[in-house]
Design a protein around this motif. Sequence first.
Motif, PDB file in Angstrom:
ATOM      1  N   SER A 156      67.715  73.425 -21.331  1.00 20.63           N
ATOM      2  CA  SER A 156      68.139  72.259 -22.211  1.00 20.63           C
ATOM      3  C   SER A 156      67.890  70.988 -21.975  1.00 20.63           C
ATOM      4  N   SER A 157      68.022  70.729 -20.581  1.00 18.33           N
ATOM      5  CA  SER A 157      67.807  69.268 -20.240  1.00 18.33           C
ATOM      6  C   SER A 157      66.564  68.882 -20.395  1.00 18.33           C
ATOM      7  N   ARG A 187      65.700  65.644 -34.215  1.00 17.28           N
ATOM      8  CA  ARG A 187      66.360  66.980 -33.856  1.00 17.28           C
ATOM      9  C   ARG A 187      65.308  67.686 -33.127  1.00 17.28           C
ATOM     10  N   HIS A 224      69.311  63.022 -31.539  1.00 19.89           N
ATOM     11  CA  HIS A 224      69.425  61.785 -31.108  1.00 19.89           C
ATOM     12  C   HIS A 224      69.203  60.843 -32.117  1.00 19.89           C
ATOM     13  N   ARG A 246      65.955  68.286 -23.820  1.00 21.24           N
ATOM     14  CA  ARG A 246      66.546  66.891 -24.431  1.00 21.24           C
ATOM     15  C   ARG A 246      65.757  65.703 -23.688  1.00 21.24           C
ATOM     16  N   GLN A 286      70.676  73.393 -28.551  1.00 21.29           N
ATOM     17  CA  GLN A 286      69.848  72.284 -29.227  1.00 21.29           C
ATOM     18  C   GLN A 286      70.163  72.206 -30.936  1.00 21.29           C
ATOM     19  N   ASP A 337      71.942  69.229 -30.731  1.00 16.59           N
ATOM     20  CA  ASP A 337      71.115  68.173 -30.043  1.00 16.59           C
ATOM     21  C   ASP A 337      70.474  67.485 -30.902  1.00 16.59           C
TER      22      ASP A 337
END
Length: 143
Positions: free
Chosen positions: A112-113, A35, A19, A116, A14, A17
């Motif tokens: 984690s998916s 984030r 966007h 996301r 993360q 991770d």
Amino acid sequence: MNLFITAGLLLGAQAADAHRVAVDHRGQRVDVTYRSDLNVIHKQVGTTGPGGRANTLRCAWKATVSVNREARSAAGHVLTRTIASETPIEGSRPGWCAGQRSAIAQEVAARSSAVREHLLAVAEQDREALALELDAAHMPVRS
């Protein structure tokens, strides 16, 4: 016995991770980064069993996901916002919380998916609020 243990947890998956999107607002480019940030709360529940009896000791945990947004416009405005999640990731592990932290971190990482997907959904839902904030930032100051 109820003991609350709070720990901020930013997992490697993360932490990286993010966007990123570029938005055109009134003819100007705005670079926006979203984030995800996880906060895991551990709660010790149950009791240790006296000699010869089973114990009911468990570590109940809950991970809340918040999304941090940073928008930088070409005009020099920087708008930040934190958007909290209403749906936590939850679970429970047998035993003491102190001994289960790495197993809980692995469980959270395995999801984690879902984190996301939440990040992308929040980014999409935030478009209107971001446009309003950018409009307000560009308005002339009244005296």
